[in-house]
Design a protein around this motif. Structure first.
Motif, PDB file in Angstrom:
ATOM      1  N   ASP A 103       0.817  -1.220   0.000  1.00  0.00           N
ATOM      2  CA  ASP A 103       0.000   0.000   0.000  1.00  0.00           C
ATOM      3  C   ASP A 103       0.847   1.266   0.000  1.00  0.00           C
ATOM      4  OD1 ASP A 103      -2.356  -1.382  -0.113  1.00  0.00           O
ATOM      5  OD2 ASP A 103      -2.740  -1.306   2.052  1.00  0.00           O
ATOM      6  N   ASP A 104       2.018   1.204   0.632  1.00  0.00           N
ATOM      7  CA  ASP A 104       2.894   2.377   0.614  1.00  0.00           C
ATOM      8  C   ASP A 104       3.233   2.775  -0.825  1.00  0.00           C
ATOM      9  OD1 ASP A 104       2.993   2.657   3.363  1.00  0.00           O
ATOM     10  OD2 ASP A 104       5.171   2.928   3.402  1.00  0.00           O
ATOM     11  N   GLU A 140       0.113   4.358  -2.399  1.00  0.00           N
ATOM     12  CA  GLU A 140      -0.128   5.694  -1.835  1.00  0.00           C
ATOM     13  C   GLU A 140       0.901   6.701  -2.339  1.00  0.00           C
ATOM     14  OE1 GLU A 140      -2.685   6.723  -0.231  1.00  0.00           O
ATOM     15  OE2 GLU A 140      -3.602   4.734  -0.164  1.00  0.00           O
ATOM     16  N   ASN A 180      -0.153   7.678  -5.840  1.00  0.00           N
ATOM     17  CA  ASN A 180      -1.295   8.600  -5.771  1.00  0.00           C
ATOM     18  C   ASN A 180      -0.867   9.988  -5.293  1.00  0.00           C
ATOM     19  OD1 ASN A 180      -3.485   6.985  -6.668  1.00  0.00           O
ATOM     20  ND2 ASN A 180      -3.471   5.880  -4.719  1.00  0.00           N
ATOM     21  N   LEU A 181       0.044  10.021  -4.332  1.00  0.00           N
ATOM     22  CA  LEU A 181       0.546  11.301  -3.826  1.00  0.00           C
ATOM     23  C   LEU A 181       1.178  12.114  -4.952  1.00  0.00           C
ATOM     24  CD1 LEU A 181       1.464  13.262  -1.529  1.00  0.00           C
ATOM     25  CD2 LEU A 181       3.526  11.848  -1.326  1.00  0.00           C
ATOM     26  N   TYR A 219       6.247   7.549   3.126  1.00  0.00           N
ATOM     27  CA  TYR A 219       6.044   6.254   2.459  1.00  0.00           C
ATOM     28  C   TYR A 219       7.389   5.614   2.137  1.00  0.00           C
ATOM     29  CZ  TYR A 219       1.433   8.321   1.785  1.00  0.00           C
ATOM     30  OH  TYR A 219       0.224   8.930   2.002  1.00  0.00           O
TER      31      TYR A 219
END
Length: 321
Positions: free
Chosen positions: A31-32, A35, A38-39, A138
């Motif tokens: 997930d990191d 994410e 997406n960031l 992350y």
């Protein structure tokens, strides 16, 4: 042991070690990673990538890949950052640190400054429990069990892993952006690949001469036109429309068959229904037509009217072939 055999075995061992390490990376994507993608995708700023030593070299390659696929990125050397280059980081920029150990002195000095500025931080590191791993938002895990170097010292497998993580980032961002081949051409206008994606037939035919003769043109005029325009061909045109083509090969074949050449005109020499292409077509499409019909020249039309000639040498010159 035979020297060549030893070299081959060492090369194979290196490739196998690195390929196994890369394969293992897929198990570390979590997930990191999602994410972090997406960031960056949602950020209004740029991506700043920093590192030291070999990691800095990898950082420059990842920066180049991101820029060429539509994600603005800048390289910042970790050592230079703490001596003035921190000024290039803007408020909305996302900072990516690349470090195998995550504990190098330069990184330890740099991280608090970025954190105080409240920029989002991502780490590509082989040690998620390191100082760097604990400080960033992350962690993209680039763990490798060992380097390909027999002493387990020289950065080899670890830098390959970093590079692969960077490529994965770039590809995921490319997909999210809907980055197309046209977009790619926009960022690569000077290369052969870019030219294949944007160069049109008119871009090539417009710089050539425009050889043409009338249907009743005598043989002498046909020969002069082909020689003068230096494309090895002339179109036979009537009311601005293509009705035939004469190549230098057609001339040689006709001359070998006819004894009395004084009465020959373009009509007797030309080939009817010649292959042609629209000026708006891509240059690479012209190449496909030439290759499929084993021809070197292609007549060009625009709005149904004769517009010129594209020659295979034009495609070679532009690096399309």
């Amino acid at each position: 042991m035979n020297t060549n055999k030893a070299i081959i075995n060492n090369a194979k061992r290196t490739i196998e070690l690195e390929s196994q390490a890369i394969l293992y990376l897929s198990e570390l994507v979590n997930d990191d990673f999602a994410e972090a993608v997406n960031l960056i995708h949602n950020s209004t700023g740029r991506v700043i990538i920093t590192g030291i030593g070999k990691s800095a070299i990898i950082a420059t390659k990842i920066v180049a890949t991101l820029n060429s696929t539509g994600t603005p990125a800048i390289f910042m050397h970790a050592a230079d950052a703490i001596h003035g280059d921190l000024g290039l980081i803007l408020e909305d920029d996302v900072v990516i640190f690349i470090s195998k150990s995550g504990n190098t002195p330069e990184i330890k000095v740099l991280v608090p400054f970025i954190k105080n500025a409240k920029n989002k931080m991502i780490a590509i590191t082989g040690n998620k429990d390191s100082f760097l791993g604990q400080q960033v938002d992350y962690v993209l895990n680039a763990f490798v069990e060992k380097e390909a170097c027999p002493n387990n010292l020289a950065p080899t497998t670890s830098t390959t892993a970093q590079l692969v993580i960077g490529d994965a980032l770039a590809v995921c961002l490319l997909e999210l952006k809907g980055f197309s081949s046209k977009d790619f051409a926009k960022y690569h206008p000077g290369g052969a690949l870019g030219k294949k994606l944007y160069l049109k037939v008119r871009d090539l035919s417009s710089i050539n001469e425009k050889p043409q003769v009338a249907i009743n043109a005598p043989l002498k005029d046909v020969i002069i036109e082909i020689s003068k325009k230096m494309l090895g061909v002339t179109a036979v045109v009537e009311n601005e429309k293509i009705i035939g083509i004469i190549t230098d090969g057609d001339l040689r074949r006709m001359l070998s068959k006819v004894d009395n050449m004084s009465l020959l005109t373009a009509k007797e020499i030309m080939s009817t229904n010649p292959k042609s292409i629209n000026s708006d077509a891509m240059a690479i499409d012209a190449m496909d037509v030439m290759e499929s019909h084993s021809i070197s020249q292609l007549l060009v039309e625009e709005n149904g009217k004769y517009a010129g000639v594209v020659h295979i040498h034009d495609l070679i010159k532009e690096g399309i072939i």
